[in-house]
Design a protein around this motif. Sequence first.
Motif, PDB file in Angstrom:
ATOM      1  N   VAL A  65       0.821  -1.269   0.057  1.00 38.47           N
ATOM      2  CA  VAL A  65      -0.465   0.226  -0.060  1.00 38.47           C
ATOM      3  C   VAL A  65       0.661   1.663  -0.179  1.00 38.47           C
ATOM      4  CG1 VAL A  65      -2.420  -0.853   1.817  1.00 38.47           C
ATOM      5  CG2 VAL A  65      -0.351   0.252   2.518  1.00 38.47           C
ATOM      6  N   ALA A  66       2.370   0.939   0.494  1.00 39.16           N
ATOM      7  CA  ALA A  66       3.338   2.630   0.617  1.00 39.16           C
ATOM      8  C   ALA A  66       3.400   2.825  -0.491  1.00 39.16           C
ATOM      9  CB  ALA A  66       3.896   1.597   0.980  1.00 39.16           C
ATOM     10  N   MET A  67       2.846   2.452  -1.944  1.00 41.34           N
ATOM     11  CA  MET A  67       3.680   3.147  -3.406  1.00 41.34           C
ATOM     12  C   MET A  67       2.630   3.911  -3.294  1.00 41.34           C
ATOM     13  SD  MET A  67       6.736   1.855  -4.367  1.00 41.34           S
ATOM     14  CE  MET A  67       6.387   2.403  -6.033  1.00 41.34           C
ATOM     15  N   MET A  68       1.224   4.026  -2.885  1.00 39.54           N
ATOM     16  CA  MET A  68       0.402   4.495  -3.056  1.00 39.54           C
ATOM     17  C   MET A  68       0.737   6.384  -2.460  1.00 39.54           C
ATOM     18  SD  MET A  68      -0.935   4.579  -6.110  1.00 39.54           S
ATOM     19  CE  MET A  68      -2.184   5.870  -6.563  1.00 39.54           C
ATOM     20  N   ALA A  69       1.949   6.594  -1.532  1.00 37.86           N
ATOM     21  CA  ALA A  69       2.437   7.222  -0.962  1.00 37.86           C
ATOM     22  C   ALA A  69       3.879   7.611  -1.639  1.00 37.86           C
ATOM     23  CB  ALA A  69       2.949   7.001   0.963  1.00 37.86           C
ATOM     24  N   MET A  70       4.452   7.319  -2.362  1.00 42.98           N
ATOM     25  CA  MET A  70       5.549   7.493  -3.190  1.00 42.98           C
ATOM     26  C   MET A  70       5.461   9.017  -4.266  1.00 42.98           C
ATOM     27  SD  MET A  70       8.785   5.898  -2.998  1.00 42.98           S
ATOM     28  CE  MET A  70       8.645   4.425  -2.558  1.00 42.98           C
ATOM     29  N   ASP A  74      10.738   9.371  -5.727  1.00 41.33           N
ATOM     30  CA  ASP A  74      10.581   8.278  -5.001  1.00 41.33           C
ATOM     31  C   ASP A  74      11.388   8.524  -3.649  1.00 41.33           C
ATOM     32  OD1 ASP A  74      10.185   6.322  -6.565  1.00 41.33           O
ATOM     33  OD2 ASP A  74      11.744   4.887  -7.362  1.00 41.33           O
ATOM     34  N   GLN A  75      10.641   9.439  -2.916  1.00 40.29           N
ATOM     35  CA  GLN A  75      10.503   9.332  -1.690  1.00 40.29           C
ATOM     36  C   GLN A  75       8.674   9.447  -0.989  1.00 40.29           C
ATOM     37  OE1 GLN A  75      11.674  14.060  -2.234  1.00 40.29           O
ATOM     38  NE2 GLN A  75      13.243  13.672  -2.094  1.00 40.29           N
ATOM     39  N   LEU A 426      -2.619  14.721  -1.280  1.00 39.99           N
ATOM     40  CA  LEU A 426      -1.645  16.419  -1.087  1.00 39.99           C
ATOM     41  C   LEU A 426      -0.605  16.085   0.204  1.00 39.99           C
ATOM     42  CD1 LEU A 426      -5.331  17.797   0.963  1.00 39.99           C
ATOM     43  CD2 LEU A 426      -4.002  18.242  -1.151  1.00 39.99           C
ATOM     44  N   ALA A 427       0.123  14.805   0.500  1.00 38.55           N
ATOM     45  CA  ALA A 427       0.737  14.584   1.063  1.00 38.55           C
ATOM     46  C   ALA A 427       2.168  14.580   0.117  1.00 38.55           C
ATOM     47  CB  ALA A 427       1.235  13.558   2.186  1.00 38.55           C
ATOM     48  N   VAL A 428       2.123  13.649  -0.954  1.00 35.57           N
ATOM     49  CA  VAL A 428       2.581  13.312  -2.353  1.00 35.57           C
ATOM     50  C   VAL A 428       2.907  15.430  -2.739  1.00 35.57           C
ATOM     51  CG1 VAL A 428       2.767  12.642  -4.078  1.00 35.57           C
ATOM     52  CG2 VAL A 428       2.863  11.143  -2.437  1.00 35.57           C
ATOM     53  N   LYS A 429       2.542  15.650  -2.590  1.00 25.97           N
ATOM     54  CA  LYS A 429       2.475  16.958  -3.657  1.00 25.97           C
ATOM     55  C   LYS A 429       2.642  18.119  -2.889  1.00 25.97           C
ATOM     56  CE  LYS A 429       1.471  15.081  -7.158  1.00 25.97           C
ATOM     57  NZ  LYS A 429       2.655  15.419  -8.869  1.00 25.97           N
ATOM     58  N   ARG A 430       3.010  17.960  -1.643  1.00 28.44           N
ATOM     59  CA  ARG A 430       3.593  18.613  -0.694  1.00 28.44           C
ATOM     60  C   ARG A 430       4.560  18.165  -0.581  1.00 28.44           C
ATOM     61  NH1 ARG A 430       0.718  23.356   0.241  1.00 28.44           N
ATOM     62  NH2 ARG A 430      -1.367  23.107   0.604  1.00 28.44           N
TER      63      ARG A 430
END
Length: 452
Positions: A65-70, A74-75, A426-430
């Motif tokens: 599931v973590a890949m949707m927070a990448m 690749d951070q 929002l977390a990914v884009k911020r």
Amino acid sequence: MTDRPGATTLHQPDPRVRRVLERAELEGAELIRFLYADHGGVIRGKATSRSRLGERITSGIGHTVAMMAMNMLDQLQDVEHLGPVGEVRIVPDPSTYVALPHAPGAATMLSDLRLPDGSPWAACPRTFLKDAVAALGAEGYLLRAAFEPEFTLGRRLPDPTGGPDRLVPLDDSLCYAGTGFDTAHDYTIKLIRALETQGLRVEHCHPELGPGQQELSVHHATALRAADNHVLYRETVRGVAMRMAMWASLAPKPLPEQAGNGAHLHLSLWRDGVNVFGDDGVRGWFIGGLLAHLPALTALTCGSVNSFRRLTPRVWAGAYAVHGHDNREAAVRVCSPVGELGEPNLELKPSDSSANPYLSLGAVIHAGLDGIRRRLDPGEPVGVDPGTVPGRYPRLPTSLDEALDALEADETLMEALGPLRRDAYLAVKRSEAAAFAGRDAAYECFQHLRVF
């Protein structure tokens, strides 16, 4: 029976799955890629061998599931429920199976991200678009769409001073010039054949404004198919170039001093087989919805830091929240039908290929549908270049952070995205905005041209 997509009963195999297995065998596909688009706008996926395809096409391939927070660098970002604990499945849609002409021995399918029991996952972008299409259908409407992408063709070379690699354009031809056709001819023919083989019908093609810049459009389709088509398009544009020892970038601004690459979004709305954009009332309400939500929409349709290097006045990118008939500086252009068979359509200009097409198009549907439900007045069409009248017309966000602020303040789009998806996006884009803050244009443009 099971709810798992593509599942079969003992006596009634899914004919779509059977056809895929037969095609993979006949076409000699050794690897079948299951592709999806993430919150950073990156096309990712995993592949199965042909020998395991019959199993994997129903079970999917396991995925953290973590890949949707990448993000696009690749951070991995700290998002609740998107960490080291948890599993989803990359489950392909058999109806999207295509052999990849630019990668002999490979095929692909566009995929949903689903929970292990086969149910939809709240962070799946393709499911977001499906839900938007269903909401539109519940009101009796069907949307047809097409992305109109541009890309820069050239070669990726080391920087002689030790900086990031450079993209050196294939030519220095002028806009629409015959030399641009000739220099890119071999590549363009291979690209057209590859796209047509995958079922993407090419509409038109021409050299665009910047050095090495090309524009090639494919025929419109229903919303989900249009987004799927854009994923295939992005992969094919780059894949064909790589096999010819070239590099193609769909990044919004791969070369800071040259023209940017848009992916203008064309839309038409249908009811009972009739294009209702021929009706000023429905079309106006839909435009009213787009304009009302446009500052927030740009966070999804122009989904990268690099997008806002392109989204500036006087470059036909649609930097002002206005609409106009055949006004190429308006964010929403009402297009004149072409020929006797032409249909009325809208063009959303602040849109590019760094966006996740499922999130982008799904959000556009929600915005337009809100306009129809509330009968929002779009105001008078603008018949001048809004950039020539300073201060009169509302400017769209000038940075990714500003667009994300607008998205967070937009209750309609935030509700449509849902808690997990909006928190992750929002977390990914911020994080991307923070990662590029203080870095120079060369670094930013390189990172985007290598990814998009």
